[in-house]
Enzyme design. Structure first.
Site, PDB file in Angstrom:
ATOM      1  N   ASN A   7      45.086 -27.997   5.443  1.00  0.00           N
ATOM      2  CA  ASN A   7      45.461 -29.196   6.200  1.00  0.00           C
ATOM      3  C   ASN A   7      44.336 -30.207   6.027  1.00  0.00           C
ATOM      4  O   ASN A   7      43.255 -30.036   6.586  1.00  0.00           O
ATOM      5  CB  ASN A   7      45.644 -28.821   7.677  1.00  0.00           C
ATOM      6  N   LYS A   9      44.291 -33.203   7.094  1.00  0.00           N
ATOM      7  CA  LYS A   9      44.211 -34.174   8.199  1.00  0.00           C
ATOM      8  C   LYS A   9      44.069 -35.587   7.610  1.00  0.00           C
ATOM      9  O   LYS A   9      44.653 -35.861   6.571  1.00  0.00           O
ATOM     10  CB  LYS A   9      43.069 -33.795   9.149  1.00  0.00           C
ATOM     11  N   HIS A  86      51.181 -29.826  15.076  1.00  0.00           N
ATOM     12  CA  HIS A  86      49.748 -29.508  15.024  1.00  0.00           C
ATOM     13  C   HIS A  86      49.109 -29.945  16.337  1.00  0.00           C
ATOM     14  O   HIS A  86      49.509 -30.956  16.924  1.00  0.00           O
ATOM     15  CB  HIS A  86      49.095 -30.217  13.833  1.00  0.00           C
ATOM     16  N   GLU A  88      46.575 -31.529  17.068  1.00  0.00           N
ATOM     17  CA  GLU A  88      46.095 -32.917  17.137  1.00  0.00           C
ATOM     18  C   GLU A  88      47.260 -33.878  17.375  1.00  0.00           C
ATOM     19  O   GLU A  88      47.089 -34.917  18.019  1.00  0.00           O
ATOM     20  CB  GLU A  88      45.320 -33.255  15.854  1.00  0.00           C
ATOM     21  N   GLU A 155      47.259 -21.416  16.230  1.00  0.00           N
ATOM     22  CA  GLU A 155      45.967 -22.095  16.139  1.00  0.00           C
ATOM     23  C   GLU A 155      45.384 -22.288  17.535  1.00  0.00           C
ATOM     24  O   GLU A 155      45.764 -23.241  18.237  1.00  0.00           O
ATOM     25  CB  GLU A 155      46.135 -23.461  15.469  1.00  0.00           C
ATOM     26  N   GLY A 161      38.082 -26.525  14.277  1.00  0.00           N
ATOM     27  CA  GLY A 161      36.974 -27.404  13.892  1.00  0.00           C
ATOM     28  C   GLY A 161      35.684 -27.119  14.643  1.00  0.00           C
ATOM     29  O   GLY A 161      34.725 -27.885  14.556  1.00  0.00           O
ATOM     30  N   SER A 197      38.947 -22.510  12.103  1.00  0.00           N
ATOM     31  CA  SER A 197      37.640 -22.066  11.612  1.00  0.00           C
ATOM     32  C   SER A 197      37.721 -20.920  10.597  1.00  0.00           C
ATOM     33  O   SER A 197      36.870 -20.035  10.577  1.00  0.00           O
ATOM     34  CB  SER A 197      36.731 -21.684  12.779  1.00  0.00           C
TER      35      SER A 197
END
Ligand code: PGA
Length: 235
Positions: A7, A9, A86, A88, A155, A161, A197
Protein backbone atom coordinates in the site's frame (compact mmCIF):
# COMPACT_ATOMS: atom_id res chain seq x y z
CA UNK A 1 1.27 -19.36 -2.08
CA UNK A 2 0.96 -16.22 0.03
CA UNK A 3 -0.52 -12.87 -0.94
CA UNK A 4 1.85 -9.93 -0.55
CA UNK A 5 0.02 -6.66 -0.99
CA UNK A 6 1.73 -3.28 -0.79
CA UNK A 7 0.00 0.00 0.00
CA UNK A 8 1.85 3.06 -1.26
CA UNK A 9 -0.65 5.46 0.35
CA UNK A 10 0.04 9.01 -0.95
CA UNK A 11 3.66 8.31 -1.83
CA UNK A 12 5.72 7.61 -4.92
CA UNK A 13 5.53 8.70 -8.54
CA UNK A 14 4.91 7.18 -11.96
CA UNK A 15 8.69 6.96 -12.40
CA UNK A 16 9.27 5.26 -9.05
CA UNK A 17 6.48 2.76 -9.73
CA UNK A 18 7.90 1.99 -13.18
CA UNK A 19 11.26 1.26 -11.56
CA UNK A 20 9.61 -0.93 -8.90
CA UNK A 21 7.59 -2.96 -11.41
CA UNK A 22 10.73 -3.42 -13.50
CA UNK A 23 12.61 -4.82 -10.50
CA UNK A 24 9.68 -7.00 -9.46
CA UNK A 25 9.43 -8.52 -12.96
CA UNK A 26 12.77 -10.25 -12.31
CA UNK A 27 11.72 -11.78 -8.97
CA UNK A 28 11.15 -15.54 -8.85
CA UNK A 29 8.22 -16.19 -6.54
CA UNK A 30 5.10 -18.30 -6.25
CA UNK A 31 3.46 -15.60 -4.14
CA UNK A 32 0.76 -13.30 -5.49
CA UNK A 33 2.05 -9.71 -5.39
CA UNK A 34 -0.24 -6.68 -5.47
CA UNK A 35 0.73 -2.99 -5.23
CA UNK A 36 -2.07 -0.54 -4.40
CA UNK A 37 -1.06 2.89 -5.66
CA UNK A 38 -2.52 6.40 -6.09
CA UNK A 39 -4.95 6.87 -9.01
CA UNK A 40 -2.40 8.89 -11.01
CA UNK A 41 -0.12 5.83 -11.24
CA UNK A 42 -2.70 3.34 -12.50
CA UNK A 43 -1.40 3.72 -16.05
CA UNK A 44 1.74 1.80 -15.04
CA UNK A 45 1.28 -1.76 -16.28
CA UNK A 46 1.04 -4.89 -14.18
CA UNK A 47 3.45 -7.66 -15.19
CA UNK A 48 3.79 -11.40 -14.55
CA UNK A 49 4.89 -10.80 -10.95
CA UNK A 50 2.97 -7.73 -9.77
CA UNK A 51 -0.67 -6.65 -10.09
CA UNK A 52 -1.27 -2.92 -9.87
CA UNK A 53 -4.27 -2.11 -7.66
CA UNK A 54 -6.05 1.00 -6.39
CA UNK A 55 -6.54 2.39 -2.87
CA UNK A 56 -10.15 3.53 -3.05
CA UNK A 57 -13.29 3.37 -5.20
CA UNK A 58 -16.44 5.48 -5.30
CA UNK A 59 -19.72 4.23 -3.85
CA UNK A 60 -21.36 5.83 -6.92
CA UNK A 61 -21.45 4.47 -10.45
CA UNK A 62 -21.37 7.79 -12.34
CA UNK A 63 -22.53 11.36 -12.23
CA UNK A 64 -21.93 14.64 -10.43
CA UNK A 65 -19.38 13.45 -7.84
CA UNK A 66 -16.35 15.65 -8.40
CA UNK A 67 -13.10 13.95 -7.52
CA UNK A 68 -14.56 10.45 -7.34
CA UNK A 69 -13.42 7.48 -9.45
CA UNK A 70 -15.88 4.69 -10.25
CA UNK A 71 -15.41 0.94 -10.39
CA UNK A 72 -15.94 0.94 -14.17
CA UNK A 73 -13.18 3.54 -14.54
CA UNK A 74 -10.82 1.41 -12.45
CA UNK A 75 -11.72 -1.69 -14.46
CA UNK A 76 -11.00 0.25 -17.66
CA UNK A 77 -7.48 0.87 -16.32
CA UNK A 78 -7.02 -2.89 -15.85
CA UNK A 79 -7.34 -2.73 -12.07
CA UNK A 80 -8.08 -6.13 -10.46
CA UNK A 81 -7.70 -5.22 -6.76
CA UNK A 82 -8.76 -2.27 -4.63
CA UNK A 83 -8.32 -1.48 -0.95
CA UNK A 84 -11.57 -0.57 0.79
CA UNK A 85 -11.99 0.68 4.33
CA UNK A 86 -8.31 1.21 5.08
CA UNK A 87 -8.09 2.66 8.58
CA UNK A 88 -6.81 5.97 7.20
CA UNK A 89 -10.01 6.24 5.10
CA UNK A 90 -12.12 5.29 8.12
CA UNK A 91 -10.23 7.80 10.29
CA UNK A 92 -9.72 10.84 8.03
CA UNK A 93 -12.73 10.45 5.73
CA UNK A 94 -15.30 9.11 8.19
CA UNK A 95 -15.87 5.91 6.26
CA UNK A 96 -18.36 3.72 8.10
CA UNK A 97 -18.90 0.00 7.68
CA UNK A 98 -21.90 0.80 5.45
CA UNK A 99 -19.74 2.93 3.13
CA UNK A 100 -17.01 0.29 3.09
CA UNK A 101 -19.54 -2.42 2.19
CA UNK A 102 -20.98 -0.27 -0.63
CA UNK A 103 -17.47 0.26 -2.01
CA UNK A 104 -16.78 -3.48 -1.85
CA UNK A 105 -20.05 -4.09 -3.73
CA UNK A 106 -19.09 -1.60 -6.49
CA UNK A 107 -15.71 -3.36 -6.82
CA UNK A 108 -17.33 -6.80 -7.16
CA UNK A 109 -19.85 -5.50 -9.71
CA UNK A 110 -16.89 -4.42 -11.84
CA UNK A 111 -14.91 -7.65 -11.52
CA UNK A 112 -12.46 -6.13 -9.05
CA UNK A 113 -11.41 -7.96 -5.85
CA UNK A 114 -11.89 -5.68 -2.83
CA UNK A 115 -9.32 -5.96 -0.04
CA UNK A 116 -11.58 -5.12 2.90
CA UNK A 117 -9.65 -3.73 5.88
CA UNK A 118 -10.67 -4.08 9.52
CA UNK A 119 -8.90 -3.45 12.82
CA UNK A 120 -9.21 -2.04 16.30
CA UNK A 121 -7.94 1.26 17.75
CA UNK A 122 -5.64 1.44 20.77
CA UNK A 123 -8.54 2.45 23.04
CA UNK A 124 -10.59 -0.50 21.82
CA UNK A 125 -7.65 -2.84 22.39
CA UNK A 126 -7.09 -1.48 25.91
CA UNK A 127 -10.77 -1.98 26.67
CA UNK A 128 -10.45 -5.64 25.65
CA UNK A 129 -12.80 -5.16 22.70
CA UNK A 130 -10.50 -6.26 19.85
CA UNK A 131 -12.35 -9.41 18.81
CA UNK A 132 -15.80 -7.84 19.18
CA UNK A 133 -14.80 -4.83 17.03
CA UNK A 134 -13.26 -6.85 14.22
CA UNK A 135 -16.16 -9.31 14.19
CA UNK A 136 -18.62 -6.41 13.81
CA UNK A 137 -16.47 -4.75 11.14
CA UNK A 138 -16.32 -7.99 9.14
CA UNK A 139 -20.05 -8.65 9.46
CA UNK A 140 -20.96 -5.10 8.43
CA UNK A 141 -18.23 -4.33 5.86
CA UNK A 142 -18.35 -7.55 3.84
CA UNK A 143 -21.17 -7.62 1.25
CA UNK A 144 -23.96 -10.09 1.96
CA UNK A 145 -23.76 -11.52 -1.52
CA UNK A 146 -20.27 -12.05 -2.82
CA UNK A 147 -20.09 -12.80 -6.54
CA UNK A 148 -16.38 -12.97 -7.24
CA UNK A 149 -13.47 -12.87 -4.84
CA UNK A 150 -12.82 -10.85 -1.74
CA UNK A 151 -9.80 -10.54 0.51
CA UNK A 152 -9.99 -9.37 4.14
CA UNK A 153 -7.06 -7.60 5.83
CA UNK A 154 -6.66 -7.40 9.61
CA UNK A 155 -4.78 -4.20 10.44
CA UNK A 156 -4.60 -3.25 14.12
CA UNK A 157 -4.79 0.54 13.84
CA UNK A 158 -2.46 1.20 16.76
CA UNK A 159 0.31 -0.78 15.06
CA UNK A 160 0.16 0.82 11.59
CA UNK A 161 3.26 2.82 10.76
CA UNK A 162 4.30 2.60 14.40
CA UNK A 163 6.89 -0.16 14.20
CA UNK A 164 4.67 -2.13 16.61
CA UNK A 165 3.16 -5.56 16.00
CA UNK A 166 0.73 -7.62 18.07
CA UNK A 167 2.01 -10.86 19.59
CA UNK A 168 1.75 -14.02 17.48
CA UNK A 169 -1.06 -15.16 19.78
CA UNK A 170 -2.96 -11.89 19.26
CA UNK A 171 -2.63 -12.22 15.48
CA UNK A 172 -3.73 -15.88 15.68
CA UNK A 173 -6.78 -14.97 17.80
CA UNK A 174 -7.81 -12.09 15.51
CA UNK A 175 -7.44 -14.19 12.37
CA UNK A 176 -9.37 -17.11 13.87
CA UNK A 177 -12.19 -14.75 14.82
CA UNK A 178 -12.27 -13.31 11.27
CA UNK A 179 -12.13 -16.79 9.70
CA UNK A 180 -14.99 -17.97 11.95
CA UNK A 181 -17.09 -14.90 11.11
CA UNK A 182 -16.49 -15.33 7.37
CA UNK A 183 -17.32 -19.02 7.65
CA UNK A 184 -20.59 -18.14 9.39
CA UNK A 185 -21.30 -15.81 6.44
CA UNK A 186 -20.71 -18.68 4.01
CA UNK A 187 -17.33 -17.34 2.93
CA UNK A 188 -15.01 -20.16 3.97
CA UNK A 189 -11.57 -19.97 2.41
CA UNK A 190 -11.52 -16.17 2.04
CA UNK A 191 -7.86 -15.07 2.24
CA UNK A 192 -7.10 -13.04 5.39
CA UNK A 193 -4.03 -10.79 5.33
CA UNK A 194 -2.22 -9.33 8.33
CA UNK A 195 -1.06 -5.72 8.04
CA UNK A 196 0.84 -3.21 10.22
CA UNK A 197 4.60 -2.86 10.58
CA UNK A 198 5.42 -5.90 8.42
CA UNK A 199 9.07 -6.08 7.38
CA UNK A 200 11.54 -8.57 5.93
CA UNK A 201 12.48 -9.82 9.42
CA UNK A 202 9.00 -10.52 10.83
CA UNK A 203 7.14 -11.61 7.68
CA UNK A 204 8.26 -15.25 7.83
CA UNK A 205 6.91 -15.72 11.36
CA UNK A 206 3.70 -13.81 10.60
CA UNK A 207 2.75 -15.83 7.52
CA UNK A 208 3.35 -19.08 9.42
CA UNK A 209 0.51 -18.22 11.85
CA UNK A 210 -2.70 -20.18 11.25
CA UNK A 211 -5.32 -18.40 9.09
CA UNK A 212 -2.77 -15.82 7.84
CA UNK A 213 -2.87 -15.94 4.01
CA UNK A 214 -0.42 -13.12 3.46
CA UNK A 215 0.42 -9.55 4.42
CA UNK A 216 -0.50 -5.95 3.63
CA UNK A 217 2.63 -3.81 3.73
CA UNK A 218 2.78 -0.02 4.02
CA UNK A 219 6.06 1.81 4.36
CA UNK A 220 8.23 -1.24 3.60
CA UNK A 221 6.56 -1.60 0.18
CA UNK A 222 7.94 1.72 -1.05
CA UNK A 223 11.53 0.59 -1.66
CA UNK A 224 12.36 -2.46 -3.73
CA UNK A 225 15.28 -3.26 -1.36
CA UNK A 226 12.74 -3.75 1.41
CA UNK A 227 9.74 -5.06 -0.52
CA UNK A 228 11.50 -7.79 -2.52
CA UNK A 229 12.97 -9.49 0.61
CA UNK A 230 9.44 -9.47 2.11
CA UNK A 231 8.13 -11.27 -0.99
CA UNK A 232 11.00 -13.78 -0.78
CA UNK A 233 10.75 -14.37 2.98
CA UNK A 234 6.98 -14.94 2.94
CA UNK A 235 6.74 -18.72 2.76
P1 PGA B 1 2.72 -0.07 7.71
O1 PGA B 1 1.28 0.22 7.08
O2 PGA B 1 3.22 -1.36 7.08
O3 PGA B 1 3.55 1.11 7.33
O4 PGA B 1 2.52 -0.22 9.20
C1 PGA B 1 0.37 -0.79 6.82
C2 PGA B 1 -0.87 -0.23 6.16
O5 PGA B 1 -1.32 0.85 6.54
O6 PGA B 1 -1.43 -0.88 5.25
Amino acid sequence: MKIIAGNWKMNGSVGALGEMTGRLAAVKTKNKVILCVPYTMLGVKSNKVVNIGAQDISVHNRGAYTGEVSGAMLAEMGVKYVLVGHSERRMYHDETNDIVRAKAERALENGITPIICVGETLDEKRAGKTLKIIETEVRESVPEEVRGNIIVAYEPRWAIGAGLTPTAQEIADAHKSIADTLSYMGLDGTPILYGASVNENNVGDIVSIKNVSGVLVGVASLKSDEFIPIIKNAK
